[in-house]
Design an enzyme around this catalytic site. Structure first.
Site, PDB file in Angstrom:
ATOM      1  CG  HIS A  17      -1.805  -0.976   1.265  1.00 35.09           C
ATOM      2  ND1 HIS A  17      -1.651  -2.011   2.492  1.00 35.09           N
ATOM      3  CD2 HIS A  17      -2.714  -1.843   0.678  1.00 35.09           C
ATOM      4  CE1 HIS A  17      -2.509  -2.645   2.305  1.00 35.09           C
ATOM      5  NE2 HIS A  17      -3.315  -2.514   1.167  1.00 35.09           N
ATOM      6  CE  LYS A  41     -12.936  -7.395   1.240  1.00 35.13           C
ATOM      7  NZ  LYS A  41     -11.348  -7.203   1.205  1.00 35.13           N
ATOM      8  NE  ARG A  93      -2.949  -6.731  -4.735  1.00 37.44           N
ATOM      9  CZ  ARG A  93      -3.472  -7.184  -3.619  1.00 37.44           C
ATOM     10  NH1 ARG A  93      -3.029  -7.965  -2.832  1.00 37.44           N
ATOM     11  NH2 ARG A  93      -4.891  -7.604  -3.571  1.00 37.44           N
ATOM     12  CB  SER A 131      -4.149  -6.893   4.337  1.00 41.06           C
ATOM     13  OG  SER A 131      -3.605  -5.684   4.087  1.00 41.06           O
TER      14      SER A 131
END
Ligand code: COA
Length: 163
Positions: A17, A41, A93, A131
């Site tokens: 990030h 989420k 990515r 993450s």
């Protein structure tokens, strides 16, 4: 003044990030790192609270003078408009990101075509970083220092030392 948003869940913010934020900060006058509340989420709960994610992002971007952190809990395009930003920057990515990003960009464009989405490609080193991978390696006691800032490293060590 060109102001751009770099949005995400940042649970937690990683070097992947930060690479995108740094590069955006060289293109735009001001960059707002927009931390989404995203309470659950995909049914997944967060490791870090919204407040923790914001503080970790702030500590991680201290060396980027034209970047700041804000949190939001509304439509991204509504927030962008409210912040006076008409550009959203996302990192791309691996190719697997493309379909999902394409879908979100199309929807955002449909809601408000005045907000432009710009993609910056992640360098190979961070192409497969996420993450959740960092969280998993940290939780299992593996090495992850090179993928996060010092404050995030310390926060993850603390989190898993106490669990
Ligand atoms: N480097 C490293 N990891 C990256 C990365 C990068 N450059 N870019 C994305 N990732 C990873 C994240 O770490 C995260 O990993 P995880 O799932 O393992 O935790 C994953 O990619 C997804 O990133 P996330 O930050 O959750 O972003 P997203 O692409 O799912 O979008 C918002 C998040 C906040 C931008 C989006 O949900 C949103 O706009 N929400 C607001 C509500 C809204 O407007 N909805 C309609 C949108 S069409």
């Amino acid at each position: 003044m060109k102001r751009a948003l770099v949005p995400g869940t940042f649970d937690p913010i990683t070097e992947g990030h930060l690479d995108i934020i740094r590069r955006a900060s060289q293109i735009f006058d001001e960059v707002i790192v927009a931390v989404a509340a995203s309470p659950n989420k995909g049914g997944r709960s967060r490791l870090f609270s919204l407040e923790e994610r914001v503080v970790l992002a702030e500590q991680s971007i201290e060396d980027i003078p034209n970047a700041r952190v804000e949190s939001f809990d509304e439509l991204l395009v509504t927030f962008a408009r409210r912040m006076g930003a008409n550009v959203v920057v996302k990192g791309l990515r691996a190719i697997t990101d493309f379909e999902y990003e394409f879908q979100m960009t199309a929807m955002n464009y449909d809601i408000d075509s005045s907000i432009e989405t710009v993609f910056i490609m992640s360098p190979p080193k961070y192409m497969y970083l996420s993450s959740s991978i960092v969280r998993e390696v940290a939780s299992l006691g593996g090495p992850f220092r090179e993928f996060v800032s010092e404050p995030v490293y310390r926060a993850l060590r603390r989190k898993f030392a106490s669990s």
